[in-house]
Design an enzyme around this catalytic site. Sequence first.
Site, PDB file in Angstrom:
ATOM      1  N   ILE A  48      -5.850  -2.505  -2.458  1.00  0.00           N
ATOM      2  CA  ILE A  48      -6.472  -3.139  -3.249  1.00  0.00           C
ATOM      3  C   ILE A  48      -5.598  -2.301  -4.630  1.00  0.00           C
ATOM      4  O   ILE A  48      -5.625  -1.002  -4.687  1.00  0.00           O
ATOM      5  CB  ILE A  48      -8.043  -2.336  -4.383  1.00  0.00           C
ATOM      6  CG1 ILE A  48      -9.219  -3.444  -3.207  1.00  0.00           C
ATOM      7  CG2 ILE A  48      -8.566  -3.048  -5.424  1.00  0.00           C
ATOM      8  CD1 ILE A  48     -10.492  -3.424  -2.908  1.00  0.00           C
ATOM      9  N   LYS A  49      -4.811  -2.951  -6.160  1.00  0.00           N
ATOM     10  CA  LYS A  49      -3.870  -2.526  -6.943  1.00  0.00           C
ATOM     11  C   LYS A  49      -5.012  -3.097  -8.422  1.00  0.00           C
ATOM     12  O   LYS A  49      -5.357  -3.977  -8.145  1.00  0.00           O
ATOM     13  CB  LYS A  49      -3.020  -3.536  -7.096  1.00  0.00           C
ATOM     14  CG  LYS A  49      -2.548  -2.437  -8.303  1.00  0.00           C
ATOM     15  CD  LYS A  49      -1.137  -3.252  -8.405  1.00  0.00           C
ATOM     16  CE  LYS A  49      -0.150  -3.621  -9.478  1.00  0.00           C
ATOM     17  NZ  LYS A  49       1.169  -4.390 -10.764  1.00  0.00           N
TER      18      LYS A  49
END
Length: 272
Positions: free
Chosen positions: A183-184
């Site tokens: 996840i960014k």
Amino acid sequence: MMSYSIAGKELRLKRLLPSGRGVVFAFDHGVEHGPSDFPREYINPRTIIGKIIEAGVDAVMMLPATAFMTRDLWIGKTSLIVKITSKTNLRPENERLLQSIFGYVEDAVALGAEAVAATVYWGSQYEDAMLRQWFEVKRLAEKYGYPSLQLSYPRGPAIKNMYDVEIVKYGVRAAIESGADLIKTYYTGSLESFREVVEAASGIPVLMSGGAVRERFIDFLRDVENVIRAGGRGVVVGRNVFRHKNPGGAIRAIMKVVHEEIPPEEAIKYAE
């Protein structure tokens, strides 16, 4: 039947996060923001990619065509994440919260990438369309043994502050429930608040979005330090590197903070 793709995904994740953490150079800004985002000397993608690769970054994230045109620079030297959604700011403003298809999972496989990436603007009026894109990406990535990086960005007409910790946590929760392997997301401004974001990810690696250029690079390094101390697994950074007077040095400084936990006050020397 045994699913060999599980082993492939585990292998690629280890390559992306060699120490359990990773530094990814993001280079999709030419489409997302336009050529004006770059200093003039870096208009040609090969110029900046060459400097970043030489500095020893863990991975680069690019759209398929840019990855192809710079292939001689990164092949055998770093890992590649292929981003297969994007959008331009040339479209009407009320349609800018929609990402479009810029490639396919098969393109990432053909290029020899380690992962695929796609954006979801949680809270956008186009959320449903981006989820259809995301799940198609995820389905094929699982088939081929590729990790899926979700750029989990809460943005929409009902969101007043997309950096609010409760909003960012909501986006992260939606990311893990939609099957993201990485996840960014946005930095929430403090170690304490970002620790809540990491907790919301429930073990899925969280990487900080580099975001807009910080006025002082040491302040960006301090943000990265807080992310790591909060349990984050690294950073996906673009503008704070390619707008720096010494992009290669900037990457080296970030790598020192992420992998060796060197204090920003010492790490910044690598960027001078």
